[in-house]
Scaffold this active site. Sequence first.
Site, PDB file in Angstrom:
ATOM      1  N   PHE A 178      -3.883   2.985  15.064  1.00 25.86           N
ATOM      2  CA  PHE A 178      -4.309   4.017  14.126  1.00 25.86           C
ATOM      3  C   PHE A 178      -5.436   3.401  13.305  1.00 25.86           C
ATOM      4  O   PHE A 178      -5.415   2.198  13.034  1.00 25.86           O
ATOM      5  CB  PHE A 178      -3.159   4.428  13.202  1.00 25.86           C
ATOM      6  CG  PHE A 178      -2.366   5.605  13.720  1.00 25.86           C
ATOM      7  CD1 PHE A 178      -1.632   5.501  14.889  1.00 25.86           C
ATOM      8  CD2 PHE A 178      -2.363   6.824  13.032  1.00 25.86           C
ATOM      9  CE1 PHE A 178      -0.901   6.582  15.364  1.00 25.86           C
ATOM     10  CE2 PHE A 178      -1.640   7.908  13.494  1.00 25.86           C
ATOM     11  CZ  PHE A 178      -0.908   7.795  14.667  1.00 25.86           C
ATOM     12  N   ASN A 188       0.852  -1.199   0.000  1.00 23.51           N
ATOM     13  CA  ASN A 188       0.000   0.000   0.000  1.00 23.51           C
ATOM     14  C   ASN A 188       0.885   1.247   0.000  1.00 23.51           C
ATOM     15  O   ASN A 188       2.104   1.147  -0.059  1.00 23.51           O
ATOM     16  CB  ASN A 188      -0.952  -0.028   1.209  1.00 23.51           C
ATOM     17  CG  ASN A 188      -0.179  -0.101   2.503  1.00 23.51           C
ATOM     18  OD1 ASN A 188       0.568   0.807   2.839  1.00 23.51           O
ATOM     19  ND2 ASN A 188      -0.321  -1.206   3.228  1.00 23.51           N
ATOM     20  N   PRO A 244      -1.943 -12.098  10.325  1.00 24.42           N
ATOM     21  CA  PRO A 244      -2.240 -11.940  11.758  1.00 24.42           C
ATOM     22  C   PRO A 244      -2.502 -10.470  12.071  1.00 24.42           C
ATOM     23  O   PRO A 244      -1.947  -9.581  11.399  1.00 24.42           O
ATOM     24  CB  PRO A 244      -0.954 -12.408  12.439  1.00 24.42           C
ATOM     25  CG  PRO A 244       0.107 -12.288  11.396  1.00 24.42           C
ATOM     26  CD  PRO A 244      -0.564 -12.490  10.073  1.00 24.42           C
ATOM     27  N   ASP A 245      -3.346 -10.208  13.065  1.00 19.35           N
ATOM     28  CA  ASP A 245      -3.562  -8.828  13.497  1.00 19.35           C
ATOM     29  C   ASP A 245      -2.485  -8.503  14.538  1.00 19.35           C
ATOM     30  O   ASP A 245      -2.540  -8.983  15.673  1.00 19.35           O
ATOM     31  CB  ASP A 245      -4.976  -8.657  14.077  1.00 19.35           C
ATOM     32  CG  ASP A 245      -5.297  -7.182  14.250  1.00 19.35           C
ATOM     33  OD1 ASP A 245      -4.481  -6.467  14.866  1.00 19.35           O
ATOM     34  OD2 ASP A 245      -6.339  -6.746  13.749  1.00 19.35           O
ATOM     35  N   LYS A 260     -10.016  -4.579  18.866  1.00 16.95           N
ATOM     36  CA  LYS A 260      -8.582  -4.878  18.995  1.00 16.95           C
ATOM     37  C   LYS A 260      -8.080  -4.693  20.423  1.00 16.95           C
ATOM     38  O   LYS A 260      -6.892  -4.802  20.684  1.00 16.95           O
ATOM     39  CB  LYS A 260      -7.789  -3.997  18.022  1.00 16.95           C
ATOM     40  CG  LYS A 260      -8.089  -4.323  16.544  1.00 16.95           C
ATOM     41  CD  LYS A 260      -7.352  -3.413  15.571  1.00 16.95           C
ATOM     42  CE  LYS A 260      -7.781  -3.665  14.142  1.00 16.95           C
ATOM     43  NZ  LYS A 260      -6.742  -4.255  13.305  1.00 16.95           N
ATOM     44  N   VAL A 266      -1.382  -5.645  16.128  1.00 15.53           N
ATOM     45  CA  VAL A 266      -1.650  -4.837  17.324  1.00 15.53           C
ATOM     46  C   VAL A 266      -2.529  -5.601  18.321  1.00 15.53           C
ATOM     47  O   VAL A 266      -2.331  -5.516  19.534  1.00 15.53           O
ATOM     48  CB  VAL A 266      -2.225  -3.444  16.938  1.00 15.53           C
ATOM     49  CG1 VAL A 266      -3.675  -3.521  16.476  1.00 15.53           C
ATOM     50  CG2 VAL A 266      -2.088  -2.464  18.088  1.00 15.53           C
ATOM     51  N   LYS A 282     -12.856  -0.457  15.945  1.00 19.03           N
ATOM     52  CA  LYS A 282     -11.520  -1.080  16.011  1.00 19.03           C
ATOM     53  C   LYS A 282     -10.929  -0.961  17.409  1.00 19.03           C
ATOM     54  O   LYS A 282     -10.231  -1.854  17.874  1.00 19.03           O
ATOM     55  CB  LYS A 282     -10.588  -0.440  14.972  1.00 19.03           C
ATOM     56  CG  LYS A 282     -10.938  -0.854  13.547  1.00 19.03           C
ATOM     57  CD  LYS A 282     -10.069  -0.193  12.500  1.00 19.03           C
ATOM     58  CE  LYS A 282     -10.540  -0.619  11.108  1.00 19.03           C
ATOM     59  NZ  LYS A 282      -9.915   0.130  10.012  1.00 19.03           N
ATOM     60  N   ASP A 290      -3.691  -6.632   4.964  1.00 14.30           N
ATOM     61  CA  ASP A 290      -4.614  -7.523   5.680  1.00 14.30           C
ATOM     62  C   ASP A 290      -4.500  -8.969   5.201  1.00 14.30           C
ATOM     63  O   ASP A 290      -4.802  -9.894   5.938  1.00 14.30           O
ATOM     64  CB  ASP A 290      -6.052  -7.021   5.516  1.00 14.30           C
ATOM     65  CG  ASP A 290      -6.259  -5.727   6.293  1.00 14.30           C
ATOM     66  OD1 ASP A 290      -5.849  -5.686   7.468  1.00 14.30           O
ATOM     67  OD2 ASP A 290      -6.792  -4.754   5.726  1.00 14.30           O
ATOM     68  N   LYS A 309       9.039 -16.617 -11.161  1.00 17.20           N
ATOM     69  CA  LYS A 309       8.184 -15.514 -11.602  1.00 17.20           C
ATOM     70  C   LYS A 309       6.931 -16.070 -12.283  1.00 17.20           C
ATOM     71  O   LYS A 309       7.040 -16.937 -13.169  1.00 17.20           O
ATOM     72  CB  LYS A 309       8.980 -14.638 -12.586  1.00 17.20           C
ATOM     73  CG  LYS A 309       8.230 -13.400 -13.005  1.00 17.20           C
ATOM     74  CD  LYS A 309       9.066 -12.573 -13.979  1.00 17.20           C
ATOM     75  CE  LYS A 309       8.188 -11.508 -14.603  1.00 17.20           C
ATOM     76  NZ  LYS A 309       8.737 -10.986 -15.843  1.00 17.20           N
TER      77      LYS A 309
HETATM   78  O1  PMT Z   1       2.888   6.100   6.570  1.00 12.90           O
HETATM   79  P1  PMT Z   1       2.262   7.409   6.164  1.00 12.90           P
HETATM   80  O2  PMT Z   1       2.382   7.673   4.685  1.00 12.90           O
HETATM   81  O3  PMT Z   1       2.777   8.551   6.993  1.00 12.90           O
HETATM   82  O4  PMT Z   1       0.692   7.327   6.434  1.00 12.90           O
HETATM   83  C1  PMT Z   1       0.214   7.229   7.717  1.00 12.90           C
HETATM   84  C2  PMT Z   1      -0.945   6.217   7.828  1.00 12.90           C
HETATM   85  C3  PMT Z   1      -2.122   6.712   6.981  1.00 12.90           C
HETATM   86  C4  PMT Z   1      -0.506   4.833   7.335  1.00 12.90           C
HETATM   87  C5  PMT Z   1      -1.303   6.152   9.364  1.00 12.90           C
HETATM   88  O5  PMT Z   1      -1.718   7.441   9.787  1.00 12.90           O
HETATM   89  C6  PMT Z   1      -2.412   5.136   9.608  1.00 12.90           C
HETATM   90  O6  PMT Z   1      -3.595   5.400   9.463  1.00 12.90           O
HETATM   91  N1  PMT Z   1      -2.012   3.889   9.984  1.00 12.90           N
HETATM   92  C7  PMT Z   1      -2.904   2.747  10.177  1.00 12.90           C
HETATM   93  C8  PMT Z   1      -3.089   2.047   8.841  1.00 12.90           C
HETATM   94  C9  PMT Z   1      -4.008   0.837   8.939  1.00 12.90           C
HETATM   95  O7  PMT Z   1      -3.618  -0.219   8.553  1.00 12.90           O
HETATM   96  O8  PMT Z   1      -5.150   1.065   9.508  1.00 12.90           O
HETATM   97  P2  PMT Z   1      -6.305  -0.081   9.772  1.00 12.90           P
HETATM   98  O9  PMT Z   1      -7.510   0.731  10.105  1.00 12.90           O
HETATM   99  O10 PMT Z   1      -6.376  -1.014   8.630  1.00 12.90           O
HETATM  100  O11 PMT Z   1      -5.768  -0.855  11.037  1.00 12.90           O
HETATM  101  C10 PMT Z   1      -6.099  -0.506  12.369  1.00 12.90           C
HETATM  102  C11 PMT Z   1      -4.920  -0.776  13.266  1.00 12.90           C
HETATM  103  O12 PMT Z   1      -4.617  -2.153  13.273  1.00 12.90           O
HETATM  104  C12 PMT Z   1      -3.645  -0.070  12.871  1.00 12.90           C
HETATM  105  O13 PMT Z   1      -3.025   0.386  14.055  1.00 12.90           O
HETATM  106  C13 PMT Z   1      -2.814  -1.141  12.198  1.00 12.90           C
HETATM  107  O14 PMT Z   1      -1.399  -0.922  12.376  1.00 12.90           O
HETATM  108  C14 PMT Z   1      -3.258  -2.375  12.946  1.00 12.90           C
HETATM  109  N2  PMT Z   1      -3.198  -3.616  12.177  1.00 12.90           N
HETATM  110  C15 PMT Z   1      -3.975  -3.785  11.072  1.00 12.90           C
HETATM  111  C16 PMT Z   1      -3.956  -4.974  10.401  1.00 12.90           C
HETATM  112  C17 PMT Z   1      -3.102  -6.000  10.868  1.00 12.90           C
HETATM  113  N3  PMT Z   1      -3.045  -7.167  10.227  1.00 12.90           N
HETATM  114  N4  PMT Z   1      -2.338  -5.813  11.942  1.00 12.90           N
HETATM  115  C18 PMT Z   1      -2.376  -4.635  12.603  1.00 12.90           C
HETATM  116  O15 PMT Z   1      -1.658  -4.457  13.589  1.00 12.90           O
END
Ligand code: PMT
Length: 402
Positions: free
Chosen positions: A323, A210, A305-306, A341, A308, A337, A279, A289
């Site tokens: 975040f 991403n 895996p999640d 979480k 956080v 979330k 995800d 390839k």
């Molecule tokens: O890196 P930049 O260009 O500065 O941009 C910043 C940002 C937009 C990436 C940042 O501000 C942000 O929003 N980060 C969270 C991105 C995200 O994956 O969000 P989510 O809503 O999908 O996930 C929620 C939380 O779960 C996040 O804290 C994420 O790190 C965590 N997560 C998600 C999926 C996963 N498999 N494991 C996780 O730990």
Amino acid sequence: MCSLSNKRIILGVTGGIAAYKSAEVVRRLQDLGAEVRVVMTPGAEEFLRPLTMQALSGHPVHTGLLDEKAEAGMGHIELARWADLLLIAPASADFIANMVHGRADSLLAAIYLATPARVAIAPAMNQAMWSHSASVENINNLTHRGVTIIGPESGSQACGDIGPGRMEQPDSIIEQASNLFNSGVLQGKKVVITAGPTREALDPVRYISNHSSGKMGYALATAAIDAGADVTLISGPVALSIPERCRGILVMSAKEMQQAALGFTEGADIFIATAAVADYRATSIASEKIKSGDDKMTISLEKNPDIVSSVASTFKNLFVVGFAAESNDVETYAKGKLEQKHLDAIVANDISRTDIGFNSDDNEVSWIDTDSTIAFGKRSKAQLARDLVAQIAIKINPTHLD
Ligand code: PMT
């Protein structure tokens, strides 16, 4: 002295005989690795040529509020948002009075009103002007607003008087400016931060990922270091350098990031998940390839895996901040979330906007925890990171409210 490395500093120069010393301030700031832009008032130009400051800073000097060329480059609002610190040295009596009254009659005065950055001034004026009750009240007023006053020092003045009002020496200005970034609110705390994207390989050359640049997470690492924390930054592939005085762990995939997070969070006090973790990953990674040929292709994916959540459930005495990257109903989804979480707080940003969020220098977020929702308006990620660190410090130690 705390490092000014990578700090973005606007050096404002106002009219006064001490203006010549600001050339030394620029040089010292740059020696310490700060990025400097100079803004001069018309009064300053009477004492110092913008060309001198341009040559020293390596960037055009900003002088006029109505300069079309400058506004087409980095306009005054953009400049105000760009800065981590607005340092005005020397600050004349007249300019200080303008700051108190919120006048925007020069570029520098407008930047003062528009900037979310810290502001510090090094006053310079005649000793009688400095001691006048109007100046005393003005300085008290600015101090009350959170402006840092550096100096002035006492001694013989250009006009022949002896007394307080001489601009502080450049070395002392730099030291005091540097101390502004060292809040100490996380002194003795261990902080682990995830940042950037993850990359999930499909074959030896292709992957799913991403647009995360890592800027938000790296800014948080810097802010936490400046706040006195011991910081571990677990980063996916980005084009940024690991900040100084920080343990950097470089990973690629979500599985690697999870392994590092679980491995390095033992004994930590705070975990901040800014990483944009993919995800899903490919069910199997092709060893060669994948050949193109067919018009359509189906890739089988499985859930990653999640990270956080696994950290929050493994380490019980940890303050965990996630975040939420949302494109609609931002706060509603973020609150979901927060609960799912098992986080202590979540920072929600709207990633449908191009001026904030992914790969931008700015962000605008809502801090959401079980007690409150706080809006942090648009500002640089560096500034936001410091504000979020201050918010975390309040939450983990509610008695520390200053
Ligand atoms: O890196 P930049 O260009 O500065 O941009 C910043 C940002 C937009 C990436 C940042 O501000 C942000 O929003 N980060 C969270 C991105 C995200 O994956 O969000 P989510 O809503 O999908 O996930 C929620 C939380 O779960 C996040 O804290 C994420 O790190 C965590 N997560 C998600 C999926 C996963 N498999 N494991 C996780 O730990």
